[in-house]
Write an enzyme that holds these catalytic residues in place. Structure first.
Site, PDB file in Angstrom:
ATOM      1  N   GLY A 190     -32.199  27.985   0.145  1.00 13.80           N
ATOM      2  CA  GLY A 190     -33.575  28.407   0.451  1.00 13.80           C
ATOM      3  C   GLY A 190     -33.826  28.903   1.859  1.00 13.80           C
ATOM      4  O   GLY A 190     -34.698  29.728   2.079  1.00 13.80           O
TER       5      GLY A 190
ATOM      6  N   GLU B 172     -35.103  24.200   7.126  1.00 18.79           N
ATOM      7  CA  GLU B 172     -35.425  24.074   5.704  1.00 18.79           C
ATOM      8  C   GLU B 172     -36.503  25.092   5.349  1.00 18.79           C
ATOM      9  O   GLU B 172     -37.344  25.444   6.182  1.00 18.79           O
ATOM     10  CB  GLU B 172     -35.898  22.629   5.457  1.00 18.79           C
ATOM     11  CG  GLU B 172     -36.478  22.327   4.102  1.00 18.79           C
ATOM     12  CD  GLU B 172     -35.497  22.371   2.952  1.00 18.79           C
ATOM     13  OE1 GLU B 172     -34.783  23.380   2.843  1.00 18.79           O
ATOM     14  OE2 GLU B 172     -35.488  21.442   2.139  1.00 18.79           O
ATOM     15  N   ASP B 173     -36.477  25.580   4.119  1.00 20.64           N
ATOM     16  CA  ASP B 173     -37.490  26.544   3.695  1.00 20.64           C
ATOM     17  C   ASP B 173     -38.863  25.893   3.514  1.00 20.64           C
ATOM     18  O   ASP B 173     -39.842  26.329   4.083  1.00 20.64           O
ATOM     19  CB  ASP B 173     -37.061  27.281   2.407  1.00 20.64           C
ATOM     20  CG  ASP B 173     -36.666  26.348   1.261  1.00 20.64           C
ATOM     21  OD1 ASP B 173     -36.650  25.108   1.448  1.00 20.64           O
ATOM     22  OD2 ASP B 173     -36.361  26.862   0.163  1.00 20.64           O
TER      23      ASP B 173
ATOM     24  N   ASP C 191     -41.625  19.644   0.327  1.00 21.46           N
ATOM     25  CA  ASP C 191     -42.550  19.286  -0.757  1.00 21.46           C
ATOM     26  C   ASP C 191     -42.802  17.788  -0.638  1.00 21.46           C
ATOM     27  O   ASP C 191     -43.703  17.357   0.071  1.00 21.46           O
ATOM     28  CB  ASP C 191     -41.905  19.702  -2.081  1.00 21.46           C
ATOM     29  CG  ASP C 191     -42.822  19.531  -3.287  1.00 21.46           C
ATOM     30  OD1 ASP C 191     -43.845  18.840  -3.151  1.00 21.46           O
ATOM     31  OD2 ASP C 191     -42.530  20.079  -4.351  1.00 21.46           O
TER      32      ASP C 191
ATOM     33  N   LYS D 145     -45.804  21.579   2.611  1.00 16.14           N
ATOM     34  CA  LYS D 145     -46.854  21.371   1.602  1.00 16.14           C
ATOM     35  C   LYS D 145     -47.690  20.135   1.890  1.00 16.14           C
ATOM     36  O   LYS D 145     -48.676  19.905   1.219  1.00 16.14           O
ATOM     37  CB  LYS D 145     -46.224  21.252   0.216  1.00 16.14           C
ATOM     38  CG  LYS D 145     -45.898  22.582  -0.422  1.00 16.14           C
ATOM     39  CD  LYS D 145     -45.559  22.378  -1.875  1.00 16.14           C
ATOM     40  CE  LYS D 145     -45.249  23.693  -2.563  1.00 16.14           C
ATOM     41  NZ  LYS D 145     -44.670  23.458  -3.893  1.00 16.14           N
TER      42      LYS D 145
ATOM     43  N   PHE E 242     -46.897  26.774  -6.291  1.00 18.06           N
ATOM     44  CA  PHE E 242     -45.457  27.023  -6.350  1.00 18.06           C
ATOM     45  C   PHE E 242     -45.187  28.390  -5.740  1.00 18.06           C
ATOM     46  O   PHE E 242     -45.604  29.421  -6.258  1.00 18.06           O
ATOM     47  CB  PHE E 242     -44.903  26.944  -7.771  1.00 18.06           C
ATOM     48  CG  PHE E 242     -43.400  26.802  -7.743  1.00 18.06           C
ATOM     49  CD1 PHE E 242     -42.813  25.556  -7.557  1.00 18.06           C
ATOM     50  CD2 PHE E 242     -42.579  27.913  -7.825  1.00 18.06           C
ATOM     51  CE1 PHE E 242     -41.433  25.416  -7.466  1.00 18.06           C
ATOM     52  CE2 PHE E 242     -41.195  27.788  -7.733  1.00 18.06           C
ATOM     53  CZ  PHE E 242     -40.626  26.540  -7.560  1.00 18.06           C
TER      54      PHE E 242
ATOM     55  N   ASP F  43     -37.037  30.197  -4.286  1.00 18.65           N
ATOM     56  CA  ASP F  43     -36.757  30.674  -5.641  1.00 18.65           C
ATOM     57  C   ASP F  43     -37.558  29.932  -6.694  1.00 18.65           C
ATOM     58  O   ASP F  43     -38.081  28.845  -6.465  1.00 18.65           O
ATOM     59  CB  ASP F  43     -35.277  30.464  -5.973  1.00 18.65           C
ATOM     60  CG  ASP F  43     -34.951  28.998  -6.230  1.00 18.65           C
ATOM     61  OD1 ASP F  43     -35.251  28.159  -5.357  1.00 18.65           O
ATOM     62  OD2 ASP F  43     -34.429  28.673  -7.313  1.00 18.65           O
TER      63      ASP F  43
ATOM     64  N   ARG G 120     -35.831  35.137  -4.635  1.00 19.71           N
ATOM     65  CA  ARG G 120     -35.480  34.818  -3.242  1.00 19.71           C
ATOM     66  C   ARG G 120     -35.557  36.039  -2.336  1.00 19.71           C
ATOM     67  O   ARG G 120     -35.792  35.925  -1.141  1.00 19.71           O
ATOM     68  CB  ARG G 120     -34.044  34.263  -3.157  1.00 19.71           C
ATOM     69  CG  ARG G 120     -33.847  32.886  -3.769  1.00 19.71           C
ATOM     70  CD  ARG G 120     -32.505  32.313  -3.317  1.00 19.71           C
ATOM     71  NE  ARG G 120     -32.049  31.208  -4.144  1.00 19.71           N
ATOM     72  CZ  ARG G 120     -32.406  29.943  -3.981  1.00 19.71           C
ATOM     73  NH1 ARG G 120     -33.258  29.628  -3.030  1.00 19.71           N
ATOM     74  NH2 ARG G 120     -31.943  29.001  -4.771  1.00 19.71           N
TER      75      ARG G 120
HETATM   76  P1  IMP Z   1     -38.621  17.968  -1.549  1.00 15.28           P
HETATM   77  O1  IMP Z   1     -37.353  17.177  -1.460  1.00 15.28           O
HETATM   78  O2  IMP Z   1     -39.535  17.455  -2.615  1.00 15.28           O
HETATM   79  O3  IMP Z   1     -39.317  18.106  -0.219  1.00 15.28           O
HETATM   80  O4  IMP Z   1     -38.204  19.400  -2.064  1.00 15.28           O
HETATM   81  C1  IMP Z   1     -37.788  20.388  -1.186  1.00 15.28           C
HETATM   82  C2  IMP Z   1     -37.046  21.495  -1.901  1.00 15.28           C
HETATM   83  O5  IMP Z   1     -37.682  21.800  -3.144  1.00 15.28           O
HETATM   84  C3  IMP Z   1     -37.078  22.769  -1.084  1.00 15.28           C
HETATM   85  O6  IMP Z   1     -35.930  22.893  -0.294  1.00 15.28           O
HETATM   86  C4  IMP Z   1     -37.134  23.839  -2.144  1.00 15.28           C
HETATM   87  O7  IMP Z   1     -35.819  24.220  -2.509  1.00 15.28           O
HETATM   88  C5  IMP Z   1     -37.804  23.184  -3.326  1.00 15.28           C
HETATM   89  N1  IMP Z   1     -39.247  23.535  -3.397  1.00 15.28           N
HETATM   90  C6  IMP Z   1     -40.291  22.746  -3.130  1.00 15.28           C
HETATM   91  N2  IMP Z   1     -41.460  23.382  -3.279  1.00 15.28           N
HETATM   92  C7  IMP Z   1     -41.127  24.637  -3.660  1.00 15.28           C
HETATM   93  C8  IMP Z   1     -41.905  25.830  -3.945  1.00 15.28           C
HETATM   94  O8  IMP Z   1     -43.150  25.875  -3.902  1.00 15.28           O
HETATM   95  N3  IMP Z   1     -41.195  26.931  -4.294  1.00 15.28           N
HETATM   96  C9  IMP Z   1     -39.835  26.957  -4.338  1.00 15.28           C
HETATM   97  N4  IMP Z   1     -39.083  25.889  -4.058  1.00 15.28           N
HETATM   98  C10 IMP Z   1     -39.721  24.736  -3.729  1.00 15.28           C
HETATM   99 MG    MG Z   2     -34.937  25.630  -4.439  1.00 18.04          MG
END
Ligand code: IMP
Ligand code: MG
Length: 184
Positions: free
Chosen positions: A54, A109-110, A113, A141, A162, A169, A175
């Site tokens: 990402g 990191e992209d 969440d 987020k 999302f 992606d 992407r």
């Molecule tokens: P977390 O561990 O719940 O913080 O998830 C983080 C990862 O989930 C990111 O590195 C993304 O790859 C993916 N992700 C979370 N939200 C989104 C979104 O809105 N669009 C695309 N990928 C997301």
């Molecule tokens: Mg992803």
């Protein structure tokens, strides 16, 4: 729904809901982040560690705005596959080759969440005894997950939608979009 020819050519005919951050907005903010990072690390070795896949576009733009020596490496972890909801499961598939001991590590990191992916990675990286360890995320987020990793550099406080594009992606698609869009 946004279905301009420019969008439809890139998505194979699928519209996106709306563009949340356009190219100019992203470039301006990435430039500010680069300046913040340059100022935050006056001394020492700095390694920018991109979380694949990402972060690949964000990282490549970001490092070009950092005006001090920097090394680049990557990490591969899996979070959730095709689902739009985080399972909290994280696996490390590739470790950085570079020695991290005593160096400043900036994890890129992209999007954050729940923060579970990074929480786990920070623990793994801390064991390598870096001089400092910090996170730079393009999008946050701001979901309430406990414990949440501290984010030293944040691009944008993202809406709870999302998002796709600029590295993000949905099931490995989108992407390559040069902007960040709300998918539905
Ligand atoms: P977390 O561990 O719940 O913080 O998830 C983080 C990862 O989930 C990111 O590195 C993304 O790859 C993916 N992700 C979370 N939200 C989104 C979104 O809105 N669009 C695309 N990928 C997301
Ligand atoms: Mg992803």
């Amino acid at each position: 729904m946004l279905s301009t020819p420019e969008v439809l050519r890139r998505t194979g005919g699928k519209p996106v809901k709306s563009i949340i951050y356009d190219e100019e907005t992203i470039a301006a903010r990435v430039g500010q982040l680069g300046a913040e990072i340059t100022a935050a690390y006056p001394d020492g070795d700095l390694i920018v560690l991109g979380l694949l896949k990402g972060s690949f576009i964000f990282l490549s733009d970001l490092v070009r705005t950092i005006e001090r020596p920097v090394q680049v490496d990557f990490l591969v972890a899996t979070s959730y596959g095709n689902a739009q909801v985080s399972s909290g499961e994280v696996r490390l598939l590739y470790d950085p080759e570079t020695r991290l001991e005593g160096k400043h590590i900036l994890l890129v990191e992209d999007i954050i969440d729940t923060g579970k992916t990074l929480q786990r990675l920070m623990a793994v990286l801390a064991e390598r005894k870096p001089g400092s360890l910090a996170i730079c995320a393009l999008l946050d987020k701001q979901l309430a997950a406990v414990p949440r990793p501290e984010l030293k550099f944040i691009g944008f406080k993202a809406p709870p939608a999302f998002l796709v594009g600029y590295g993000l992606d949905h099931a490995e698609n989108y992407r390559h979009l040069p902007f960040i869009a709300d998918l539905e």
